[in-house]
Design a protein around this motif. Structure first.
Motif, PDB file in Angstrom:
ATOM      1  N   GLU A   1      62.969  57.280  60.721  1.00 12.52           N
ATOM      2  CA  GLU A   1      62.860  56.772  62.088  1.00 12.52           C
ATOM      3  C   GLU A   1      62.329  55.345  62.133  1.00 12.52           C
ATOM      4  N   GLN A   2      61.462  54.987  61.178  1.00 11.56           N
ATOM      5  CA  GLN A   2      60.885  53.641  61.133  1.00 11.56           C
ATOM      6  C   GLN A   2      61.677  52.716  60.216  1.00 11.56           C
ATOM      7  N   ASN A   3      62.856  53.168  59.784  1.00 12.99           N
ATOM      8  CA  ASN A   3      63.762  52.397  58.917  1.00 12.99           C
ATOM      9  C   ASN A   3      63.125  51.982  57.594  1.00 12.99           C
ATOM     10  N   TYR A   4      62.214  52.811  57.095  1.00 16.38           N
ATOM     11  CA  TYR A   4      61.653  52.584  55.767  1.00 16.38           C
ATOM     12  C   TYR A   4      62.629  53.088  54.709  1.00 16.38           C
ATOM     13  N   LEU A   5      63.338  54.173  55.016  1.00 17.81           N
ATOM     14  CA  LEU A   5      64.425  54.698  54.191  1.00 17.81           C
ATOM     15  C   LEU A   5      65.716  54.516  54.974  1.00 17.81           C
ATOM     16  N   ILE A   6      66.736  53.966  54.316  1.00 16.65           N
ATOM     17  CA  ILE A   6      68.017  53.731  54.976  1.00 16.65           C
ATOM     18  C   ILE A   6      69.100  54.439  54.170  1.00 16.65           C
TER      19      ILE A   6
END
Length: 66
Positions: free
Chosen positions: A54-59
């Motif tokens: 959700e926080q775009n740490y993993l894409i």
């Protein structure tokens, strides 16, 4: 993204902020709220689930051939 069917993302490649290489999602532990990513040389790292997505740490790098 809907997180209802978590097993669909196991085995998918992910890009991680701060990492040079691409990792692969190996498992999701819903009880502990962790997702595990495997990198080269058998290094496995746990990230908070689903907050990391959700926080775009993993894409996710979805494979179109599946």
């Amino acid at each position: 993204m809907s997180w209802g069917n978590e097993s669909r993302i196991i085995g998918e490649k992910v890009s991680v902020v701060g990492e040079k290489e691409i990792g692969v999602i190996t498992r999701i532990d819903a009880d502990r709220r962790l997702v595990y990513v495997l990198f080269k040389r058998m290094r496995e790292v746990a990230y908070p689930y689903p907050e990391a997505f959700e926080q775009n740490y993993l894409i996710l790098k979805l494979n179109a051939n599946k």
